[in-house]
Design a protein around this motif. Structure first.
Motif, short mmCIF file in Angstrom:
data_model
loop_
_atom_site.label_atom_id
_atom_site.label_comp_id
_atom_site.label_asym_id
_atom_site.label_seq_id
_atom_site.Cartn_x
_atom_site.Cartn_y
_atom_site.Cartn_z
N ASN A 1 0.84 -1.19 0.00
CA ASN A 1 0.00 0.00 0.00
C ASN A 1 0.88 1.25 0.00
N GLY A 2 0.58 2.15 -0.90
CA GLY A 2 1.35 3.39 -0.96
C GLY A 2 2.64 3.27 -1.74
N GLY B 1 2.99 3.17 -4.86
CA GLY B 1 2.96 3.99 -6.07
C GLY B 1 2.35 3.29 -7.27
N LYS B 2 1.62 2.22 -7.04
CA LYS B 2 1.05 1.46 -8.16
C LYS B 2 0.03 2.30 -8.93
N THR B 3 -0.93 2.86 -8.20
CA THR B 3 -1.95 3.68 -8.86
C THR B 3 -1.30 4.88 -9.54
N THR B 4 -0.33 5.48 -8.88
CA THR B 4 0.37 6.63 -9.46
C THR B 4 1.01 6.23 -10.78
N GLN C 1 -9.09 1.39 -9.62
CA GLN C 1 -9.08 0.66 -8.35
C GLN C 1 -10.38 0.83 -7.59
#
Ligand code: ATP
Ligand code: MG
Lengths: 290, 285
Positions: free
Chosen positions: B57-58, B60-63, B95
């Motif tokens: 979590n955090g 940077g996948k979505t980024t 997501q």
């Protein structure tokens, strides 16, 4: 037979010039409001629509002060307020209520100022209820070209944006990933909404106009799960409520004990509420059977 | 269940790996809110391959996915999507999607918006269009709820509809952000198999982000592993190794294998072989 007909439609209704103008103006506005209102409901912008319409009272009163046609005041203030909302952040779910609230507050402040000035300097309080609650029977035919023109602009804007607007209403993220300029689309719709609200301000008054925008659309959305059908249905409901409201208001001139006539807007808004409730009952009946 | 859509590009089977390159990232660096979220990330994706984008979590996948989609401009570096119309050759399943249950949009309407939702005006309905949507919904196993409002479907069902929405425009690259997060084990398995088959049969590059790689291990061709803003990429057995991941994290981690499953845990002796400078933000948390 004649007596029964007269009880339903008091004599002179269809022949009366004011009625014809009111039916035409009210009809055009009702259809535009129904079609545009569906997206207002889908996008959960009813509060924004309501704020725009309340602010209309500032527009109407300032137009009265300046001595121009009220419709210009309604349109001017509504579009200005929409631009302000857009700047403050009506696009973001959380910013939306804040933006709407701020603009609503400023609008009421202006309205109270203009109404006060209007009463003081023009020494006339007859205009105020008309601005706030509308009075479609008193409108002149001169409004018609502008009303039709503005309605066409609002409709064309929304129709042009139909697909991207729908996609952005489902999910801004999905729309953006497809290259839709979500913010531009949202702003353009807000512009169409502002114009529509101004038209409703004119016919049923600044305080009540959201009812015509949101009510028929909400009723239609209870009955169908396709957006374009909902839009057509909403236009139909809105038109029916408006015309029936005109008829009842006309009849009410003959009702005891006052024989003075009730406000048209009251009838229209009440009929819209009835349509909304009836749609709810119908929808529940459908799901039970289905 | 078979995919009815023809492949986007003519099949150029075998060899020619470079011409199959669908996406290339070169030195992508992203700063957000004064923090470095991604630091010099480079990798490429090829048609027909399924890639796991793994990170906690955090991480940077979505980024990273937003950068690929062009929704976020990188501070430095370049993203190249092959093809004449890059914007519309990437399909995306976000997501978080909270679809309103009262939204008057049926599953088939949302999929149809995948064809031309970005076009102006109203779509002209046609039998051919309708059948194309139906085929697509069937292909992802969503035919049963084609006429249900999307907001009223379960999370897993909505996901299938969104995959259909993304696939119907024949993308060359399909990005899915945490598609397995809300699925039970069986549905996750089904979804993974479906996505692997889509990648192979339609020669699409599929990238799936996940914080947990085990569900993807059986089908994943390659891994992009994100930690501390940096990325390691390659075939799973070359990346998911104690030495590679320790270097990535900047501290010792161990990779424990238990049967089919892999577990990455913090190891003892905290500062073994940090070959990169530390990117721990001291103010973080
Ligand atoms: N707009 C933003 N401004 C500042 N920081 C941001 C912004 N968006 C993301 N971040 C930060 O970037 C980091 C990476 O976020 P990202 O959403 O990419 O993580 P993720 O790997 O997708 O996590 P998860 O598994 O929880 O979805 C997080 O620390 C987050 O706080
Ligand atoms: Mg994420």
């Amino acid at each position: 037979m004649q007596a029964l007909l007269h009880a339903i439609v008091e004599p002179g209704f269809f022949a009366d010039g004011a009625v014809q103008i009111a039916a035409t103006l009210g009809g055009v506005v009702a259809v535009v409001a129904g079609l545009i209102g569906v997206f207002t409901v889908i996008r959960s912008q009813a509060f924004a629509g309501h704020a725009l319409s309340d602010i209309g009272s500032a527009g109407g009163s300032s137009a009265y002060l300046a001595g121009v046609a009220p419709l210009w005041g309604f349109v001017g203030i509504s579009v200005l307020a929409a631009a302000a909302m857009e700047q403050i952040g009506v696009q973001r779910a959380r910013g939306r209520d804040v933006a709407t609230g701020i603009v609503l507050g400023v609008g009421f402040a202006l309205a109270s100022l203009f109404l006060y000035l209007g009463m003081t300097y023009h020494n006339s309080s007859g205009e105020i209820p008309t601005i706030l609650f509308g009075s479609v029977f008193t409108l002149s035919a001169a409004n018609l070209p502008l009303v039709i023109g503005l309605g066409a602009v609002a409709l064309l804007t929304t129709l042009t944006l139909y697909r991207p607007l729908l996609l952005a209403s489902v999910s801004p993220e999905l729309a953006a990933a497809r290259g839709v300029h979500v913010r531009v689309v949202g702003a353009a719709y807000l512009f169409a909404l502002a114009i529509t609200v101004a038209l409703c301000d004119l016919t049923i008054g600044a305080i009540l106009s959201t009812a015509l925008l949101v009510g028929p659309a909400a009723a239609a959305l209870r009955l169908t799960d396709r957006p374009h059908r909902a839009a057509l249905l909403a236009a139909g409901i809105s038109l029916a409520c408006t015309w029936l409201g005109l008829l009842l208001a006309w009849d009410s001139f003959y009702w005891p004990p006052l024989r003075h006539g009730w406000p048209v807007s009251f009838f229209i808004v009440t009929l819209v509420l009835a349509a909304y409730l009836a749609a709810g009952a119908l929808a529940r009946g459908q799901t039970k059977r289905g | 269940m078979e995919l009815a859509q023809p492949p986007t590009a003519p099949l150029s089977d075998g060899g020619a790996a470079t011409t199959d390159r669908v996406l290339q990232l070169a030195g992508v660096t992203v700063d957000l809110g004064g923090r470095r979220i991604l630091d010099d990330v480079s990798f490429s994706l090829r048609a027909g391959e399924l890639t796991g984008l793994i990170g906690s979590n955090g991480a940077g996948k979505t980024t990273l996915l937003r950068v690929i989609l062009g929704l976020l401009a990188p501070t430095r570096g370049a993203v190249t999507v092959a093809g004449p119309d890059p914007r519309h050759s990437v399909g995306y399943v976000p997501q978080k999607f909270m679809l309103d249950p009262d939204l008057p949009v049926r599953a088939r309407d949302l999929v149809a918006l995948g064809i031309d939702g970005h076009h102006l005006g109203v779509a002209r309905p046609s039998r051919e269009r309708r059948e194309r949507v139906t085929r697509m919904l069937d292909a992802v196993g969503a035919g049963r709820f084609a006429d249900t409002r999307v907001g009223r479907l379960s999370g897993g069902e909505q996901q299938r509809v969104l995959i259909a929405h993304a696939l119907i425009s024949h993308p060359r690259l399909l990005l899915l952000d945490e598609p397995l997060a809300n699925l039970d084990l069986r549905s996750a398995r089904e979804a993974v198999d479906l996505l692997a088959r889509i990648a192979r049969e339609q020669r699409i590059a599929v990238m799936i982000s996940a914080h947990e790689m085990n569900a993807l291990l059986p089908v994943m061709d390659r891994v992009v592993y994100l930690a501390e803003g940096r990325a390691a990429c390659g075939p799973a057995d070359e990346v998911v190794r104690a030495d590679v991941l320790s270097r990535l994290y900047g501290h010792r981690v161990e990779v424990i294998r238990a049967g089919e499953r892999v577990l990455v845990v913090a190891g003892e002796g905290d500062d073994a072989e940090p070959s990169h400078p530390h990117h721990h933000d001291s103010e973080e948390r």
